[in-house]
Motif scaffolding. Structure first.
Motif, PDB file in Angstrom:
ATOM      1  N   THR A  91      15.291 -30.933  60.364  1.00 33.87           N
ATOM      2  CA  THR A  91      15.624 -30.067  59.224  1.00 33.87           C
ATOM      3  C   THR A  91      14.387 -29.870  58.369  1.00 33.87           C
ATOM      4  OG1 THR A  91      16.240 -31.939  57.835  1.00 33.87           O
ATOM      5  CG2 THR A  91      17.989 -30.959  59.190  1.00 33.87           C
ATOM      6  N   LEU A  92      14.465 -28.961  57.390  1.00 33.18           N
ATOM      7  CA  LEU A  92      13.335 -28.744  56.498  1.00 33.18           C
ATOM      8  C   LEU A  92      13.020 -30.007  55.702  1.00 33.18           C
ATOM      9  CD1 LEU A  92      14.051 -25.139  55.188  1.00 33.18           C
ATOM     10  CD2 LEU A  92      12.240 -25.859  56.750  1.00 33.18           C
ATOM     11  N   GLU A  93      14.043 -30.783  55.344  1.00 38.85           N
ATOM     12  CA  GLU A  93      13.833 -32.013  54.588  1.00 38.85           C
ATOM     13  C   GLU A  93      13.344 -33.149  55.484  1.00 38.85           C
ATOM     14  OE1 GLU A  93      16.907 -30.366  54.454  1.00 38.85           O
ATOM     15  OE2 GLU A  93      16.240 -29.233  52.704  1.00 38.85           O
ATOM     16  N   ASP A  94      13.758 -33.160  56.756  1.00 42.30           N
ATOM     17  CA  ASP A  94      13.400 -34.224  57.692  1.00 42.30           C
ATOM     18  C   ASP A  94      13.032 -33.614  59.052  1.00 42.30           C
ATOM     19  OD1 ASP A  94      13.004 -36.735  58.770  1.00 42.30           O
ATOM     20  OD2 ASP A  94      15.132 -37.029  59.229  1.00 42.30           O
ATOM     21  N   PRO A  95      11.830 -32.975  59.135  1.00 42.22           N
ATOM     22  CA  PRO A  95      11.444 -32.336  60.397  1.00 42.22           C
ATOM     23  C   PRO A  95      11.062 -33.375  61.454  1.00 42.22           C
ATOM     24  CG  PRO A  95       9.667 -32.185  58.821  1.00 42.22           C
ATOM     25  CD  PRO A  95      10.813 -32.809  58.096  1.00 42.22           C
ATOM     26  N   HIS A 120      11.714 -23.481  75.078  1.00 37.32           N
ATOM     27  CA  HIS A 120      10.968 -22.520  74.258  1.00 37.32           C
ATOM     28  C   HIS A 120       9.663 -23.159  73.820  1.00 37.32           C
ATOM     29  CE1 HIS A 120      14.037 -19.430  73.767  1.00 37.32           C
ATOM     30  NE2 HIS A 120      14.913 -20.406  73.679  1.00 37.32           N
ATOM     31  N   TRP A 121       8.548 -22.449  74.055  1.00 38.62           N
ATOM     32  CA  TRP A 121       7.229 -22.937  73.655  1.00 38.62           C
ATOM     33  C   TRP A 121       6.795 -22.216  72.389  1.00 38.62           C
ATOM     34  CZ3 TRP A 121       5.323 -27.037  76.084  1.00 38.62           C
ATOM     35  CH2 TRP A 121       5.726 -27.292  77.387  1.00 38.62           C
ATOM     36  N   PHE A 122       6.203 -22.951  71.454  1.00 36.85           N
ATOM     37  CA  PHE A 122       5.640 -22.345  70.248  1.00 36.85           C
ATOM     38  C   PHE A 122       4.560 -23.260  69.699  1.00 36.85           C
ATOM     39  CE2 PHE A 122       9.705 -24.333  69.398  1.00 36.85           C
ATOM     40  CZ  PHE A 122       9.407 -25.274  68.431  1.00 36.85           C
ATOM     41  N   THR A 123       3.739 -22.720  68.812  1.00 36.81           N
ATOM     42  CA  THR A 123       2.613 -23.465  68.245  1.00 36.81           C
ATOM     43  C   THR A 123       2.979 -23.975  66.858  1.00 36.81           C
ATOM     44  OG1 THR A 123       1.076 -22.057  69.450  1.00 36.81           O
ATOM     45  CG2 THR A 123       0.172 -23.349  67.640  1.00 36.81           C
ATOM     46  N   VAL A 124       2.788 -25.272  66.651  1.00 37.58           N
ATOM     47  CA  VAL A 124       2.997 -25.882  65.343  1.00 37.58           C
ATOM     48  C   VAL A 124       1.623 -26.075  64.718  1.00 37.58           C
ATOM     49  CG1 VAL A 124       3.902 -27.877  64.109  1.00 37.58           C
ATOM     50  CG2 VAL A 124       5.042 -27.074  66.160  1.00 37.58           C
ATOM     51  N   LYS A 128       1.935 -25.160  58.261  1.00 35.25           N
ATOM     52  CA  LYS A 128       3.306 -24.660  58.162  1.00 35.25           C
ATOM     53  C   LYS A 128       4.194 -25.264  59.237  1.00 35.25           C
ATOM     54  CE  LYS A 128       5.801 -20.309  57.912  1.00 35.25           C
ATOM     55  NZ  LYS A 128       5.742 -18.883  58.084  1.00 35.25           N
ATOM     56  N   ASN A 129       5.412 -25.642  58.849  1.00 37.99           N
ATOM     57  CA  ASN A 129       6.400 -26.127  59.812  1.00 37.99           C
ATOM     58  C   ASN A 129       6.882 -24.957  60.656  1.00 37.99           C
ATOM     59  OD1 ASN A 129       6.096 -28.497  58.462  1.00 37.99           O
ATOM     60  ND2 ASN A 129       8.114 -28.500  57.533  1.00 37.99           N
ATOM     61  N   GLY A 136      17.160 -23.925  66.040  1.00 36.71           N
ATOM     62  CA  GLY A 136      16.849 -24.059  64.624  1.00 36.71           C
ATOM     63  C   GLY A 136      16.210 -25.378  64.237  1.00 36.71           C
ATOM     64  N   SER A 137      15.868 -26.210  65.185  1.00 36.70           N
ATOM     65  CA  SER A 137      15.228 -27.490  64.888  1.00 36.70           C
ATOM     66  C   SER A 137      13.842 -27.249  64.298  1.00 36.70           C
ATOM     67  CB  SER A 137      15.129 -28.322  66.169  1.00 36.70           C
ATOM     68  OG  SER A 137      14.627 -29.598  65.878  1.00 36.70           O
ATOM     69  N   VAL A 138      13.486 -28.015  63.257  1.00 40.20           N
ATOM     70  CA  VAL A 138      12.219 -27.829  62.556  1.00 40.20           C
ATOM     71  C   VAL A 138      11.226 -28.886  63.020  1.00 40.20           C
ATOM     72  CG1 VAL A 138      11.091 -27.754  60.303  1.00 40.20           C
ATOM     73  CG2 VAL A 138      13.409 -26.880  60.557  1.00 40.20           C
ATOM     74  N   TYR A 139      10.000 -28.440  63.288  1.00 38.97           N
ATOM     75  CA  TYR A 139       8.921 -29.323  63.729  1.00 38.97           C
ATOM     76  C   TYR A 139       7.776 -29.244  62.732  1.00 38.97           C
ATOM     77  CZ  TYR A 139      11.395 -29.418  68.152  1.00 38.97           C
ATOM     78  OH  TYR A 139      12.350 -29.583  69.112  1.00 38.97           O
ATOM     79  N   ALA A 140       7.170 -30.415  62.436  1.00 46.18           N
ATOM     80  CA  ALA A 140       6.029 -30.488  61.532  1.00 46.18           C
ATOM     81  C   ALA A 140       4.908 -31.244  62.228  1.00 46.18           C
ATOM     82  CB  ALA A 140       6.399 -31.195  60.236  1.00 46.18           C
ATOM     83  N   LEU A 141       3.677 -30.807  61.994  1.00 48.43           N
ATOM     84  CA  LEU A 141       2.524 -31.447  62.605  1.00 48.43           C
ATOM     85  C   LEU A 141       2.137 -32.693  61.817  1.00 48.43           C
ATOM     86  CD1 LEU A 141       0.718 -30.613  65.035  1.00 48.43           C
ATOM     87  CD2 LEU A 141      -0.968 -29.969  63.351  1.00 48.43           C
ATOM     88  N   ASP A 142       2.038 -33.804  62.506  1.00 46.95           N
ATOM     89  CA  ASP A 142       1.566 -35.063  61.915  1.00 46.95           C
ATOM     90  C   ASP A 142       0.082 -35.169  62.253  1.00 46.95           C
ATOM     91  OD1 ASP A 142       1.319 -37.555  60.798  1.00 46.95           O
ATOM     92  OD2 ASP A 142       2.277 -38.600  62.467  1.00 46.95           O
ATOM     93  N   PHE A 143      -0.750 -34.488  61.474  1.00 38.38           N
ATOM     94  CA  PHE A 143      -2.182 -34.371  61.747  1.00 38.38           C
ATOM     95  C   PHE A 143      -2.884 -35.686  61.447  1.00 38.38           C
ATOM     96  CE2 PHE A 143      -6.471 -33.124  60.178  1.00 38.38           C
ATOM     97  CZ  PHE A 143      -6.988 -32.725  61.396  1.00 38.38           C
TER      98      PHE A 143
END
Length: 154
Positions: A91-95, A120-124, A128-129, A136-143
């Motif tokens: 989610t946006l609060e807990d990606p 489905h492939w996409f770039t994170v 930006k998440n 609809g699952s949200v992914y965030a980069l842990d850089f």
């Protein structure tokens, strides 16, 4: 151009040669690289096979393939091939966090629970998440990399 540079430096070198202790100007012209003790890092180029022999993977592998092969020989996983957490929907609060040493990473989503929709492939990206267009699952980069390390990219 090189001769002009030598002519410009010659007076400084002559003056420093007259002194009993060498100056920094003279040391700046030294071309000998410093040597450090300790083992050299493993080469990313294999030694190849002897004439008349068929080379093994260890002998002929180079670059990233050799890096991965040397890691496997030492029992270390050179690349992160583990699947992402698919037990929940991000989610946006807990990606769902995606580890990366670069400022972007390509992610494949199969839904939650796993395999609930097509891949489905996409770039994170770090800035930006991203949301999976199917579930609809949200992914965030842990850089975890070095800032501005990608300045050489075009």
């Amino acid at each position: 151009m090189f001769n002009a540079a030598l002519r410009a430096v010659r007076p400084v070198v002559v003056r420093s040669a007259r002194r009993s202790t060498p100056s920094t100007a003279f040391r700046a012209l030294s071309t000998t690289a410093p040597r450090f003790s300790g083992p050299a890092p493993p080469s990313l180029f294999g030694e190849g096979a002897k004439p008349g022999e068929i080379p093994s993977d260890e002998q002929q592998a180079t670059g990233l393939e050799r890096f991965q092969l040397l890691g496997e020989m030492q029992g270390v996983d050179a690349f992160d091939l583990e699947a992402l957490d698919s037990s929940r929907v991000g989610t946006l609060e807990d990606p769902i966090k995606v580890f990366s040493l670069d400022t972007s990473r390509i992610v494949g989503c199969t839904g939650s629970p796993a395999e609930s929709h097509e891949l489905h492939w996409f770039t994170v990206k770090k800035e930006k998440n991203r949301r999976c267009p199917e579930c609809g699952s949200v992914y965030a980069l842990d850089f975890q990399g070095v800032e501005h390390h990608d300045a050489h990219h075009h």
